[in-house]
Design an enzyme around this catalytic site. Structure first.
Site, PDB file in Angstrom:
ATOM      1  N   ASP A  19       0.871  -1.168   0.000  1.00 41.35           N
ATOM      2  CA  ASP A  19       0.000   0.000   0.000  1.00 41.35           C
ATOM      3  C   ASP A  19       0.912   1.224   0.000  1.00 41.35           C
ATOM      4  OD1 ASP A  19      -1.598   2.150   0.670  1.00 41.35           O
ATOM      5  OD2 ASP A  19      -2.578   1.160   2.349  1.00 41.35           O
ATOM      6  N   GLY A  41      -9.708   4.835  -5.821  1.00 38.53           N
ATOM      7  CA  GLY A  41      -8.428   4.157  -6.038  1.00 38.53           C
ATOM      8  C   GLY A  41      -7.314   4.662  -5.129  1.00 38.53           C
ATOM      9  N   VAL A  42      -6.128   4.743  -5.691  1.00 41.58           N
ATOM     10  CA  VAL A  42      -4.967   5.162  -4.899  1.00 41.58           C
ATOM     11  C   VAL A  42      -5.102   6.631  -4.476  1.00 41.58           C
ATOM     12  CG1 VAL A  42      -3.467   5.808  -6.849  1.00 41.58           C
ATOM     13  CG2 VAL A  42      -2.462   4.906  -4.749  1.00 41.58           C
ATOM     14  N   ASP A  43      -5.759   7.425  -5.286  1.00 39.17           N
ATOM     15  CA  ASP A  43      -6.006   8.838  -4.971  1.00 39.17           C
ATOM     16  C   ASP A  43      -6.806   8.952  -3.664  1.00 39.17           C
ATOM     17  OD1 ASP A  43      -6.159  11.588  -5.295  1.00 39.17           O
ATOM     18  OD2 ASP A  43      -7.625  11.521  -6.934  1.00 39.17           O
ATOM     19  N   TYR A 130      -8.770   4.054 -14.848  1.00 42.86           N
ATOM     20  CA  TYR A 130      -8.538   4.582 -16.207  1.00 42.86           C
ATOM     21  C   TYR A 130      -8.244   3.486 -17.241  1.00 42.86           C
ATOM     22  CZ  TYR A 130      -8.699   9.484 -14.647  1.00 42.86           C
ATOM     23  OH  TYR A 130      -9.100  10.716 -14.166  1.00 42.86           O
TER      24      TYR A 130
HETATM   25  N1  AR6 Z   1      -1.276   1.572  -3.070  1.00 39.19           N
HETATM   26  C1  AR6 Z   1      -0.711   1.237  -4.260  1.00 39.19           C
HETATM   27  N2  AR6 Z   1      -1.413   1.062  -5.397  1.00 39.19           N
HETATM   28  C2  AR6 Z   1      -2.759   1.199  -5.321  1.00 39.19           C
HETATM   29  C3  AR6 Z   1      -3.415   1.542  -4.123  1.00 39.19           C
HETATM   30  C4  AR6 Z   1      -2.618   1.723  -2.952  1.00 39.19           C
HETATM   31  N3  AR6 Z   1      -3.147   2.051  -1.779  1.00 39.19           N
HETATM   32  N4  AR6 Z   1      -4.765   1.606  -4.389  1.00 39.19           N
HETATM   33  C5  AR6 Z   1      -4.927   1.306  -5.694  1.00 39.19           C
HETATM   34  N5  AR6 Z   1      -3.716   1.060  -6.261  1.00 39.19           N
HETATM   35  P1  AR6 Z   1      -6.313   3.883  -9.805  1.00 39.19           P
HETATM   36  P2  AR6 Z   1      -6.037   5.378 -12.331  1.00 39.19           P
HETATM   37  C6  AR6 Z   1      -3.394   0.710  -7.636  1.00 39.19           C
HETATM   38  O1  AR6 Z   1      -7.681   3.435 -10.184  1.00 39.19           O
HETATM   39  O2  AR6 Z   1      -6.310   4.140 -13.119  1.00 39.19           O
HETATM   40  C7  AR6 Z   1      -9.170   8.019  -9.119  1.00 39.19           C
HETATM   41  O3  AR6 Z   1     -10.539   8.142  -8.851  1.00 39.19           O
HETATM   42  C8  AR6 Z   1      -4.477   0.090  -8.493  1.00 39.19           C
HETATM   43  O4  AR6 Z   1      -4.590  -1.301  -8.213  1.00 39.19           O
HETATM   44  O5  AR6 Z   1      -6.084   4.340  -8.417  1.00 39.19           O
HETATM   45  O6  AR6 Z   1      -4.879   6.242 -12.728  1.00 39.19           O
HETATM   46  C9  AR6 Z   1      -8.550   9.338  -9.569  1.00 39.19           C
HETATM   47  O7  AR6 Z   1      -9.137  10.442  -8.884  1.00 39.19           O
HETATM   48  C10 AR6 Z   1      -3.922   0.350  -9.879  1.00 39.19           C
HETATM   49  O8  AR6 Z   1      -2.934  -0.643 -10.206  1.00 39.19           O
HETATM   50  O9  AR6 Z   1      -5.807   5.112 -10.759  1.00 39.19           O
HETATM   51  C11 AR6 Z   1      -8.867   9.344 -11.034  1.00 39.19           C
HETATM   52  O10 AR6 Z   1     -10.176   9.794 -11.268  1.00 39.19           O
HETATM   53  C12 AR6 Z   1      -3.199   1.692  -9.726  1.00 39.19           C
HETATM   54  O11 AR6 Z   1      -3.079   1.902  -8.324  1.00 39.19           O
HETATM   55  C13 AR6 Z   1      -8.747   7.892 -11.427  1.00 39.19           C
HETATM   56  O12 AR6 Z   1      -9.024   7.149 -10.230  1.00 39.19           O
HETATM   57  C14 AR6 Z   1      -3.944   2.858 -10.352  1.00 39.19           C
HETATM   58  O13 AR6 Z   1      -5.328   2.675 -10.159  1.00 39.19           O
HETATM   59  C15 AR6 Z   1      -7.361   7.541 -11.879  1.00 39.19           C
HETATM   60  O14 AR6 Z   1      -7.363   6.229 -12.364  1.00 39.19           O
END
Ligand code: AR6
Length: 182
Positions: A19, A41-43, A130
Site C-alpha cells: 500500500d 483508487g490510490v487517490d 482509467y
Molecule cells: N497503493 C498502491 N497502489 C494502489 C493503491 C494503494 N493504496 N490503491 C490502488 N492502487 P487507480 P487510475 C493501484 O484506479 O487508473 C481516481 O478516482 C491500483 O490497483 O487508483 O490512474 C482518480 O481520482 C492500480 O494498479 O488510478 C482518477 O479519477 C493503480 O493503483 C482515477 O481514479 C492505479 O489505479 C485515476 O485512475
C-alpha cells in the site's frame, strides 16, 4: 513484499507489492484526476491517509493537465511529499495515451530533481479506473523512469509500488529488460 531489485548506476530500483500510503520515502506519486480534489483508487487512499490538509493545498493548485504533475506536502503520510500526476484514460491507444502516460513519469522525475528528492514511489498510474492495459503501462513506467533519472540526479531510490502480484510481475519483467541485478 519485495519482488525485484535492480541497480542502474548509483540508483536502486525496486518492485514491491504494498500500500503506497505506508511508505517512508521523500515522495509518493498519486494517480490523480485533473481536478486534484481527490477520487477513488490510490487517490482516495492517499487523501484519506494524508488528512484534509492535503485537499486544502491541492485546491490552491488549480488542477493539473493530463500528463503533467504537481507537488504538495505529505501531511499525515510518512512520505514528506506527494507528487500528483494525471494519467490518461485508455481509449484504445489511438489518442496519444502512451505518450501521455510516459509524460506522467517524466514530469514526476523532473519534480524529484527540482526539489532535490532522494527517494520516490510510483503506483501503476492509469491501470485501475482509467483502464490502461497493465503490461503496456508497466513497460512505459519502467522505461520512462529510467530515462528520467538523468533529470533527477538527487534520486538514489525508485520504488514501483504495485498493488497486486500480477502487476508486480509485469513491472519485474519490464525491469528485467533494463538494468543489471543488484
Ligand atoms: N497503493 C498502491 N497502489 C494502489 C493503491 C494503494 N493504496 N490503491 C490502488 N492502487 P487507480 P487510475 C493501484 O484506479 O487508473 C481516481 O478516482 C491500483 O490497483 O487508483 O490512474 C482518480 O481520482 C492500480 O494498479 O488510478 C482518477 O479519477 C493503480 O493503483 C482515477 O481514479 C492505479 O489505479 C485515476 O485512475
Amino acid at each position: 513484499m519485495t519482488v525485484l531489485t535492480r541497480r542502474i548506476g548509483g540508483v536502486q530500483l525496486e518492485i514491491i507489492v504494498a500500500d503506497i500510503t505506508t511508505l517512508s520515502v521523500d515522495a509518493i506519486v498519486n494517480a490523480a484526476n485533473t481536478s486534484l480534489h481527490g477520487g477513488g483508487g490510490v487517490d482516495g487512499a492517499i487523501h484519506r491517509a494524508a488528512g484534509p490538509e492535503l485537499v486544502a493545498e491541492c485546491r490552491m493548485l488549480h488542477g493539473c493537465k493530463t500528463g503533467d504533475a504537481k507537488i504538495t506536502r505529505g501531511y499525515r503520510l510518512k512520505a514528506a511529499h506527494v507528487i500528483h500526476t494525471v494519467g490518461p484514460v485508455w481509449n484504445g491507444g489511438t489518442l496519444g495515451e502512451d505518450d501521455l502516460l510516459a509524460s506522467c513519469y517524466r514530469r514526476a522525475m523532473e519534480l524529484c530533481g527540482k526539489h532535490n528528492l532522494s527517494s520516490v514511489a510510483f503506483p501503476a498510474i492509469s491501470t485501475g479506473i482509467y483502464r490502461f492495459p497493465a503490461d503496456r503501462a508497466a513497460e512505459i513506467a519502467v522505461r520512462t523512469t529510467i530515462e528520467g533519472l538523468s533529470a533527477a540526479p538527487s534520486v538514489g531510490r525508485v520504488i514501483f509500488c504495485c498493488f497486486s502480484e500480477p502487476s508486480a510481475q509485469l513491472h519485474a519483467e519490464a525491469l528485467g529488460r533494463h538494468g543489471s541485478p543488484c
